[in-house]
Design a protein around this motif. Structure first.
Motif, PDB file in Angstrom:
ATOM      1  N   PHE A 230      31.016   9.514  24.561  1.00 37.30           N
ATOM      2  CA  PHE A 230      30.366  10.781  24.892  1.00 37.30           C
ATOM      3  C   PHE A 230      29.031  10.914  24.149  1.00 37.30           C
ATOM      4  N   ILE A 231      29.009  10.581  22.870  1.00 39.04           N
ATOM      5  CA  ILE A 231      27.782  10.711  22.075  1.00 39.04           C
ATOM      6  C   ILE A 231      26.686   9.801  22.621  1.00 39.04           C
ATOM      7  N   ARG A 232      27.035   8.544  22.874  1.00 36.77           N
ATOM      8  CA  ARG A 232      26.013   7.607  23.353  1.00 36.77           C
ATOM      9  C   ARG A 232      25.464   8.024  24.706  1.00 36.77           C
ATOM     10  N   LYS A 233      26.328   8.405  25.639  1.00 36.96           N
ATOM     11  CA  LYS A 233      25.850   8.779  26.956  1.00 36.96           C
ATOM     12  C   LYS A 233      25.034  10.078  26.911  1.00 36.96           C
ATOM     13  N   SER A 234      25.402  10.989  26.012  1.00 35.23           N
ATOM     14  CA  SER A 234      24.620  12.223  25.854  1.00 35.23           C
ATOM     15  C   SER A 234      23.222  11.895  25.335  1.00 35.23           C
ATOM     16  N   LYS A 235      23.151  10.994  24.370  1.00 39.24           N
ATOM     17  CA  LYS A 235      21.845  10.591  23.824  1.00 39.24           C
ATOM     18  C   LYS A 235      20.986   9.907  24.879  1.00 39.24           C
ATOM     19  N   GLU A 236      21.646   9.240  25.833  1.00 42.03           N
ATOM     20  CA  GLU A 236      20.910   8.569  26.909  1.00 42.03           C
ATOM     21  C   GLU A 236      20.454   9.544  27.996  1.00 42.03           C
ATOM     22  N   GLY A 237      20.853  10.815  27.849  1.00 42.26           N
ATOM     23  CA  GLY A 237      20.435  11.828  28.810  1.00 42.26           C
ATOM     24  C   GLY A 237      21.326  11.952  30.026  1.00 42.26           C
ATOM     25  N   VAL A 238      22.520  11.358  29.976  1.00 49.29           N
ATOM     26  CA  VAL A 238      23.453  11.482  31.092  1.00 49.29           C
ATOM     27  C   VAL A 238      24.020  12.898  31.094  1.00 49.29           C
ATOM     28  N   PRO A 239      23.989  13.603  32.230  1.00 46.76           N
ATOM     29  CA  PRO A 239      24.517  14.976  32.285  1.00 46.76           C
ATOM     30  C   PRO A 239      25.984  15.020  31.866  1.00 46.76           C
ATOM     31  N   THR A 240      26.351  16.102  31.173  1.00 52.89           N
ATOM     32  CA  THR A 240      27.718  16.241  30.672  1.00 52.89           C
ATOM     33  C   THR A 240      28.756  16.115  31.771  1.00 52.89           C
ATOM     34  N   MET A 241      28.494  16.721  32.929  1.00 54.62           N
ATOM     35  CA  MET A 241      29.460  16.645  34.024  1.00 54.62           C
ATOM     36  C   MET A 241      29.685  15.213  34.461  1.00 54.62           C
TER      37      MET A 241
END
Length: 292
Positions: A230-241
């Protein structure tokens, strides 16, 4: 007969249109596009198609979109989770206008999982009284050339919390051909549901190994814990949904029995479903690093 394809520029919508055109059909195919001006460029032979706006967020336009349509190929945009807000009025208009058939692209196991949007949409369609066919495909091979491609190209890895779970898989081209055959012979498939898989059950480690063997790369498969993912994908700008959808698709199967494979592709199309190896050979340019 007029067939409206929603999500026409996506993997499945495009594959369905390609299959319909290849079959030299005696029907009008309408590609539903969110942005006609730009999306029409995605089609190599636009002269064989009719184009029409179709934006799920413009609920007040559903009557206009469906007017004159006999059969609807319905796909759920990934960003839309509020099924009541968007799909209830769409199906209400379909009832009002007397649509003859809805083919809905669901997911394998949707009938057993009341949490996911596909379950709710299936129920709405069944309750509508409109003849339907539900396509319930396995894991799309094309995820490797879309959502997973960035990590493959830039980091030489597939980064997913899938562990050693085995997945049933299917090629979008096979889904498109199944959909085309059903759209053209709806009377043979009314009120049916079909699981769509090939004949394999594969872990992500096994799929990455096949990619490496065919492309000559050294891609690794890493299965992080959920917090790290979750942290890595959030940092990459992937939407939470979208992150949550990826967790649902890749993490939850670790705690469930592997779904069965199905012979539906062969029965409906007359062709054996494609193997993961065939997919990689065909798409190896997309799966190879830009710089080697």
């Amino acid at each position: 007969m007029r067939i409206l394809i929603t999500g026409a520029t996506g993997n499945i919508g495009k594959a369905t249109i390609d299959a319909l055109l290849s079959l030299k059909i005696d029907a009008e195919v309408v590609a539903g596009l969110r942005d006609i001006k730009n999306d029409v460029m995605a089609f190599e032979k636009p002269e064989f198609l009719e184009f029409q706006e179709f934006d799920f967020e413009k609920v007040d336009q559903f009557n206009k979109y469906l007017e004159g349509i006999d059969t609807l190929f319905l796909l759920r945009p990934p960003q839309i989770s509020d099924t009541k807000k968007y799909f209830q009025p769409l199906i209400a208009e379909a009832i009002k206008l007397g649509l003859e058939h809805i083919v809905f692209l669901s997911v394998q196991g949707a009938d057993k999982n009341s949490i996911i949007p596909h379950y709710k949409i299936e129920k709405m369609i069944m309750d509508s009284g409109i003849p339907y066919t539900f396509l319930r495909p396995a894991y799309f091979m094309q995820n490797f050339t879309t959502t997973l491609r960035k990590d493959i190209i830039e980091k030489s890895e597939v980064f997913l919390p899938a562990g050693n779970a085995k997945f049933t898989v299917v090629d979008a081209k096979d889904i498109g051909l199944v959909a085309a055959k059903i759209l053209l012979s709806s009377e043979d498939h009314q009120n049916e549901a079909y699981d769509l898989t090939n004949n394999e059950k594969l872990t992500f480690g096994e799929m990455v190994h096949q990619i490496n063997e065919i492309t000559g790369q050294s891609i690794t498969f890493k299965s992080p814990n959920l917090v790290s993912f979750f942290i890595r994908k959030s940092k990459e700008g992937v939407p939470t949904m979208l992150i949550l959808v990826m967790i649902m698709l890749h993490y939850f199967p670790r705690f469930q029995a592997t779904p069965d494979t199905s012979d539906s592709v062969l029965r409906i199309t007359g062709n054996e479903p494609g193997s993961f190896k065939r997919f990689v050979v065909r798409e190896q340019e997309l799966l190879s690093q830009i710089t080697k």
